[in-house]
Every structure is written in C-alpha cells, then in structure tokens.
Design an enzyme around this catalytic site. Structure first.
Site: not given
Ligand code: UDX
Length: 436
Positions: A32, A37, A87, A150-151, A153, A254, A262
């Site tokens: 990095d 960091k 990004t 990558e997915f 959370r 909701a 992301c």
């Molecule tokens: C997301 C994707 O889920 C993940 O697969 C990808 O790799 C990166 O982006 P993340 O950003 O960690 O992950 O959060 P996520 O759990 O998806 O929640 C995103 C946002 O949606 C949060 O602000 C959450 O509060 C909101 N959310 C989620 C809702 O408002 N309602 C829901 O039912 C689910």
C-alpha cells in the site's frame, strides 16, 4: 511449490484478501502507498473495524507468511498479484476514478516475473480489464491478466472471502484459470460454484449484482412511499412478497436506503459507462433507483419538519447511528450522516451517536456534535432518529430514555425497533413506510 501472492491496495478489500489468503497457507505480501496503514498492518493491527478480521490478521502476521510494505519491488517474488485498490466516484461526474487501478498496475509492471498473473479484484467499468491487458502486453509481456470480482459485504468480510457463494473468474486463456483454481483450491473444495467468464463479463457480473441489490432496496423503499400514502405497512408487505422464492425475503428491508463505498457509486459508474457504450437507455432505470434512494433520506427530514416545525433552529435532534450499516465503522455515503448533516444545515442542533463510527464521522463532518454514550446524545432532545440498526439500539429502554429527552418523538429509519414497546412508554413513533 506453493504459489506466492501479492495484494496491491490494503484497504477493506485488500487487507481482508491478504489475511484470508495467508490463512489458506500462502505466503502473501500486501502493498500500500500509505505508510501509516502499512505500519499498522505490519504490527498485525487493523486500520478499520471488521468483526473477526482483527484476530485473523494478527494471527497471520505472527506466522510470518503475511507481510506488508510500501515498496512495489516486493512483488518480484510473487506469482499472482491481486489488485485491490479503490475505484471511488470521480470528483467531476458519475464515472469511477481509475487512477489507483492504473497506477498500481504501472507500479508493479517493471517487477513482474515470467508467467506472473495480475488479477483485478477492484470494481471497474467494463472494458478496464482489456485496457490493462493491452497495457501489460506492451510493458510487461511476460505477464497475463485476469479479473476476479469480489462480492464481500462489510461486517462479513472474512466469511464472504473464505466461504463465498460463488467464485467468478474472467480469463483470456486456460492457464490463467488453472492458476486461479490453484489459489482457490480449498474454497472450491467446499463446493463453491466456479464460473469462468471472459474479461468483460466478469467485470459486468459485479456491477450487475450490485445494481440488482440496489434495485431491490429501492423497490421496497418505493413501496414504503406508497404504503405511507395509502395507509399500508411496508414491513408486512415485504414479508408477504418475500415468501415467493422468486422474490426472496433478503434485501427487502425498507428504511433510509443504501449507502456505503459500493452500491451508490457502482450504480452511478455503471450508468456513466453505459452512456459511453451507447447503451444508456438500458440503465435509465438506475437513475430512478438512485432517486428513490436519496428520497428516502429526504422523507426523514420531511417527517421531522412536519412534526417539530419548519424552522428547526430551536430544536435538538439525537441521531442514533452514523455508519452506513451496523458492524462497520465505514461512514462513506452514509444515509444516517447525510440526514444528520442536512438537519444541522437547516439549523437544528444535531448530536450523533455511533458505537464504532464517531471518529470517521467527525473527520467527514467536523461541525456536527458527537456523543460517546446514547444517554448523552439524547439528553434534552426533541426527537430521536434511529438511522443505523446497531443491536445496542434495540436494547434501549424507552422509559429510561424518555426521562432524559425533552420530547418523546422517535423516527425509526430502519424499521427495527419495537414500536409498541416505545409507544407503551409514551412515545410518538414514526416508522418509515408504516402508517398505523
Ligand atoms: C455491498 C454488496 O452487498 C457486496 O456484495 C459488494 O461486494 C459490496 O457492496 P456492502 O456495501 O458491505 O456490500 O453493504 P450491504 O450489506 O450490501 O448494504 C448496503 C446498504 O444497503 C447499507 O446502507 C444497508 O443499510 C442498505 N440496505 C441493505 C437496506 O437499506 N435494506 C436492505 O434490505 C439491505
């Protein structure tokens, strides 16, 4: 001989990937450009909060397999190089800023050994991988390029890396696929589905998945708006439609909508890229998804104004939650903080509480007031806004909180609190998308 790996960019994605790959037995060097960091990571300390990753990182650094440095020449030894840099949304538009992706590939190119495989994990606009492939063909023809989205959370980063629900690899030839199969062999052995794609499809899988998730959330928030107008209850509606397995009950919560590093920027970058490709009409609906999402934040402000007063200058508002979701200290594009900042800009005195996100929130919004304890945040408040669903907020005693506030008015922006419990303690409660 076991493959040696490098991970370029040690933020959320990179630090997790490096520690997890080390836990699979690989020798991993994380690189990095931020010396602070790197210094922390070298000591086995995580620069951010992620459940379970702190202990994993410390344990892996201790084994000696996992090291960190700012020196790009450290990649010379490695066979596979994972690009995990950010990004972010560019400052002057919707598109993704690819500066870090391009500069990291340029920085490693002179050090790549014969047969090295560069593997992009960052979320990028479709076409980026091909451009990087062409760049390497010119500057480091001994190396190849693959894309492996990558997915993960936040809050489940380790679990999502070591036991993902699928592995997707974009490759231009069999050799690249074989190398990636060698890296992920223990994960594949768990029965994880393996999907081989071409480079553009692999890039698209990621943004398509995030667009679908964002659409699901905005769909239910649109239903919440209609429920409020029609006298319905969106939580019952979500439960009822969710039993249909074609719809499913996940991501139908909701509330004040999605934020984070992301979903918001990915749908915007996707629209920008589609426009470049002449396919903007296909993604026109994402503009509406974004609008619905931002409207959910505005609706909270409207409810506050309707209940307290148009002029908020005499009011104190306690905001519970600053992070974009619980079990994270990430405040990037946090709906909770956006609402807090807008109320503050409208003249209200806003005090924000969060179990993990106060310091990052303070950095972003130094003008808001912050409280380390819920009891301090709510003291003398005219309204409490529950905006990030941390578990500790569900354990609050409304009678105790009721004795500290000036006005017993609660907005549940996440539909997670027990409304009856609060109402029985004398509170007026507004839950988004529920009218009774
Ligand atoms: C997301 C994707 O889920 C993940 O697969 C990808 O790799 C990166 O982006 P993340 O950003 O960690 O992950 O959060 P996520 O759990 O998806 O929640 C995103 C946002 O949606 C949060 O602000 C959450 O509060 C909101 N959310 C989620 C809702 O408002 N309602 C829901 O039912 C689910």
């Amino acid at each position: 001989m076991k493959l040696k790996l490098s991970v370029i960019g040690c933020g959320y994605l990179g630090a997790t990937h490096a520690a997890c790959m080390s836990s699979l037995g690989f020798e991993v060097v994380g690189i990095d450009t931020d010396p602070h960091k790197v210094e922390l990571l070298q000591k086995g300390e995580l620069p951010f909060y992620e459940p379970g990753l702190d202990t994993l990182l410390a344990a892996e650094v201790k084994t000696g397999r996992l090291t960190f440095t700012t020196d790009f020449s450290a990649v010379a030894d490695a066979d596979v190089h994972f690009i995990c840099v950010g990004t972010p949304q560019s400052k002057d538009g919707l598109a993704a800023d690819l500066t870090y992706v391009k500069s990291s590939v340029a920085a490693i190119a002179p050090h790549l050994k014969d047969g090295a495989l560069v593997v992009g994990k960052s979320t990028v606009p479709v076409g980026t991988a091909q451009a990087l492939h062409d760049y390497l063909a010119e500057h480091a023809p001994q190396a190849d390029l693959a894309w492996n989205p990558e997915f993960l959370r936040e809050g489940f980063a380790v679990e999502d890396t070591l036991t993902p629900n699928r592995l997707v690899v974009g490759v231009a030839n069999d050799r690249a696929e074989e190398i990636l199969k060698e890296v992920y062999e223990p994960v594949i052995a768990l029965g994880t589905p393996w999907i081989r794609a071409d480079l553009p499809t692999a890039e698209l899988v990621k943004v398509a998945a995030n667009s679908f998730l964002a659409t699901k959330i905005s769909f239910i928030n649109a239903m919440a708006e209609v429920c409020e107008a029609a006298g319905g209850d969106v939580t019952v509606l979500a439960k009822a439609i969710g039993y249909d397995p074609r719809i499913g009950n996940r991501f139908l919560q909701a509330g004040i909508g999605f934020g984070g590093g992301c979903l918001p920027k990915d749908i915007r970058a996707f629209m920008a890229r589609a426009q470049e490709l002449g396919a903007d009409q296909a993604l026109e609906f994402l503009r509406e998804i974004d609008n619905i999402n931002l409207r959910a934040r505005q609706r909270v402000i409207d409810v506050v104004r309707a209940d307290l007063s148009e002029d908020l200058t005499q009011y104190k508002i306690a905001v519970l939650g600053a992070t974009f979701k619980p079990d994270s200290d990430d405040v990037r594009d946090s709906p909770a903080l956006d609402i807090a900042a807008q109320l503050s800009a409208a003249g209200a005195q806003v005090v924000v509480h969060d179990p993990k996100g106060i310091e990052p929130a303070r950095k972003r919004f130094p003008n808001l007031d912050y409280a380390e304890k819920v009891v301090d945040a709510v003291k003398g408040a005219d309204a409490i806004l529950h905006l990030t669903e941390w578990k500790e907020y569900r354990e609050l005693d409304p009678s105790v909180i009721g004795q500290l506030v000036k006005g017993k008015f609660l907005i549940d922006g996440r539909n997670m609190l027990d409304r009856n419990l609060w109402r029985n303690a004398g509170w007026r409660v507004h839950a988004l998308g529920r009218t009774d």
